[in-house]
Scaffold this motif. Structure first.
Motif: not given
Lengths: 312, 147
Positions: A133, A159, A174-176, A195-197, A200, A202, A257
């Motif tokens: 992402q 991010g 931040a979603s990575d 952690s990003g998932q 939107r 985490g 987020f």
């Protein structure tokens, strides 16, 4: 499937596979030439990327309109009353207005936090084919943007700058799935890792088993040394559900987020850390319910007119 | 460009269609070239050579399945299906290889959604570019490869 292959064919495939394995090994060992190749390619392709972004923007806007049909319906109905010329002018200005609004919001946030920022436009969104992402912004090293700098939107964390080039930079959202950030729960000293998932939402993991989290808790960035990669106090998101597994050492929670990563137009890169930690100053305020006036009428037998009394 | 439920990758689609029309050796070379280009992209999370390795195998297999079988090469529907399956398989192998190399791959559901979304968009895009790829291929290798 009648192909049997020959020695030359096999040799060619072996050479190609060995070459790719060699490239993987060199890159994993950190050979600088590989990094240089990628950086050079990105620098050379930035103008093409801008042109591509401009060329596909009508198609992208169309898709965005289709996916947000419900939200734009009222606006479309209102515009029907206007004449064609005014409607056209509004459509042309729409993108600029959204970007201006986003810019104002992000500058407000940065100002409240005492961050020195460089505003940038999002020129492309990375393909999710490789399960990453990312976005590319139009500010680079010439504007003072370097790797490991925090990127904000008007709502909070976007991010971190992963690579910076002369006139552009690649931002890891931040979603990575590979994104991790140290977070603090607002109005407490509880710390956790977010952690990003890939969406939107985490995943938050508390570090202390005696800590507790609850739905609605606001998360802020803890900050890093010298403000890189993260400056302290940036709003990240809100806890939407807590999972209490009996066997788990610490509590985990799902976090939404604040930033909507699919509608990013203008962002800001924090180029220097604030003089002091803004602590909870940037926690977004909860929406206040609008008071509805209630009218009570007292009817007195024998009186000429009833007397109204308005209360909130 | 990001689209609802995934996206498509023109290099990946182009390379797989090109391979489906070619011999296995040309397919492997095409995969190598396309893989290098995808690895040079800054959005590629893996090390240099990650996509290259995957694409060599994907293009070779697609070319191997199509080569010498006119039922496959002469029928555009078969080529499109081969491309869609090739894209989904390449992504799955890329994911698996990334996992073995220690990369974060996110949730399993999200990965499945991305693969399914990419397969869907590939199914939409492939027919649109198949004619053009076939035309270029025949211009390079001769008329016998034209669909």
């Amino acid at each position: 499937m009648r192909y049997g292959g020959d020695n030359r064919g096999r040799l060619l495939i072996i050479i190609l596979v060995v070459t790719s394995l060699l490239l993987i090994t060199l890159d994993l060992r950190g050979v600088r030439v590989i990094d240089g190749l990628r950086t050079g390619t990105q620098t050379a392709l930035t103008p093409v990327q801008r042109l591509g972004s401009w060329a596909v923007s009508p198609f992208r806007n169309f898709l965005s309109d289709v996916t947000h049909l419900g939200r734009t319906r009222n606006e479309i109905e209102k515009l029907k009353d206007d004449n064609d010329q005014l409607r056209l002018a509004l459509q042309n200005r729409e993108v600029a207005d959204i970007q201006l609004k986003q810019l104002k919001k992000v500058l407000d946030l940065a100002g409240n936090g005492g961050y020195k920022v460089v505003a940038a436009k999002v020129i492309s969104q990375g393909s999710s084919t490789s399960f990453t992402q990312t976005i590319t912004i139009d500010a680079g090293t010439t504007s003072g943007v370097f790797t490991n700098m925090t990127v904000l939107s008007g709502y909070g964390l976007v991010g971190v700058v992963k690579y910076a080039y002369a006139n552009s930079a690649l931002v890891q959202l931040a979603s990575d799935p590979a994104f991790k950030i140290g977070a603090r729960i607002a109005r407490s000293e509880q710390i956790a890792i977010l952690s990003g998932q890939g969406t939107r939402k985490g995943l938050l993991q508390l570090l202390d088993n005696s800590s507790e989290i609850k739905k609605g808790d606001v998360l802020l960035a803890r900050g890093s040394q010298k403000g890189r990669p993260f400056v302290p106090g940036v709003p990240i998101g809100e806890v939407i559900s807590v999972s209490n597994s009996p066997g788990a050492l610490t509590e985990t929670a799902e976090v939404k987020f604040y930033t909507n990563f699919s509608t990013l137009g203008v962002v800001a890169v924090v180029v220097s850390e604030p003089r002091s930690d803004p602590r909870d100053a940037l926690v977004p305020s909860k929406p206040q319910p609008t008071p509805i006036p209630t009218v009570t009428i007292y009817a007195t037998p024998g009186a000429d007119t009833p007397s109204p009394a308005a209360t909130n | 460009m990001r689209l609802p439920a995934g996206s498509f990758n023109l290099i990946l689609i182009f390379a797989l269609i090109w391979s489906a029309l070619s011999t296995p050796e040309i397919g492997a070379l095409t995969g190598f070239g396309a893989g290098i280009m995808m690895d040079l992209s800054q959005t590629s999370p893996g090390p240099m050579g990650h996509w290259t390795l995957v694409m060599i195998f994907a293009c070779y297999v697609v070319a191997f399945l199509g080569y010498g079988d006119d039922n496959v090469r002469g029928n555009p529907i078969n080529i499109i299906l081969l491309t869609v399956v090739g894209v989904a398989s390449a992504q799955s192998v890329f994911l698996l290889l990334g996992f073995l190399l220690g990369q974060a791959i996110g949730s399993f559901q999200q990965a499945l959604l991305v693969i399914a979304g990419t397969a869907f968009w590939t199914l939409i895009i492939s027919p649109l570019i198949l004619k053009a790829v076939s035309f270029i291929h025949s211009a390079v290798f001769g008329m016998h490869s034209r669909i």
